[in-house]
Design a protein around this motif. Structure first.
Motif, PDB file in Angstrom:
ATOM      1  N   UNK A  27      38.760  43.192  43.285  1.00  0.00           N
ATOM      2  CA  UNK A  27      39.657  44.000  42.467  1.00  0.00           C
ATOM      3  C   UNK A  27      39.227  44.131  41.018  1.00  0.00           C
ATOM      4  N   UNK A  28      37.927  44.046  40.759  1.00  0.00           N
ATOM      5  CA  UNK A  28      37.406  44.192  39.406  1.00  0.00           C
ATOM      6  C   UNK A  28      36.407  45.348  39.382  1.00  0.00           C
ATOM      7  N   UNK A  29      36.908  46.587  39.542  1.00  0.00           N
ATOM      8  CA  UNK A  29      36.000  47.730  39.650  1.00  0.00           C
ATOM      9  C   UNK A  29      35.172  47.975  38.386  1.00  0.00           C
ATOM     10  N   UNK A  30      35.682  47.621  37.239  1.00  0.00           N
ATOM     11  CA  UNK A  30      34.904  47.796  36.005  1.00  0.00           C
ATOM     12  C   UNK A  30      33.623  46.980  36.031  1.00  0.00           C
ATOM     13  N   UNK A  31      33.733  45.736  36.470  1.00  0.00           N
ATOM     14  CA  UNK A  31      32.550  44.881  36.593  1.00  0.00           C
ATOM     15  C   UNK A  31      31.643  45.394  37.706  1.00  0.00           C
ATOM     16  N   UNK A  32      32.230  45.904  38.778  1.00  0.00           N
ATOM     17  CA  UNK A  32      31.431  46.459  39.868  1.00  0.00           C
ATOM     18  C   UNK A  32      30.588  47.635  39.404  1.00  0.00           C
ATOM     19  N   UNK A  33      31.176  48.491  38.590  1.00  0.00           N
ATOM     20  CA  UNK A  33      30.434  49.637  38.045  1.00  0.00           C
ATOM     21  C   UNK A  33      29.319  49.159  37.124  1.00  0.00           C
ATOM     22  N   UNK A  34      29.589  48.143  36.330  1.00  0.00           N
ATOM     23  CA  UNK A  34      28.560  47.576  35.454  1.00  0.00           C
ATOM     24  C   UNK A  34      27.386  47.042  36.283  1.00  0.00           C
ATOM     25  N   UNK A  35      27.664  46.363  37.378  1.00  0.00           N
ATOM     26  CA  UNK A  35      26.611  45.885  38.266  1.00  0.00           C
ATOM     27  C   UNK A  35      25.830  47.066  38.836  1.00  0.00           C
TER      28      UNK A  35
END
Length: 70
Positions: A27-35
């Motif tokens: 549930x941390x899509x912002x970090x997922x996009x950064x990855x």
């Protein structure tokens, strides 16, 4: 609310961590996009492996406290 699976999170981090799959799952899509933005460098893959191992070493209670649904 349903708790997130520690094992699923760890496996996603280890095998698909370079794409941030575990971050999206948790549930941390912002970090997922950064990855996703930096997957070509290989850095997210190394971090994903480390995070996956850390997930496996945490107790279930600690994992759910940090990553479970609130």
């Amino acid at each position: 609310m349903k708790n997130k699976s520690k094992l699923a999170s760890a496996l996603l981090a280890i095998f698909l961590g370079d794409f941030g799959a575990h971050k999206f799952y948790l549930g941390r899509p912002g970090m997922g996009i950064l990855y996703l933005l930096f997957f070509w460098t290989g850095i997210p893959a190394v971090i994903g492996i480390i995070e996956g191992i850390l997930y496996l070493l945490q107790s279930e209670e600690t994992f759910q406290e940090k990553h479970g649904r609130r």
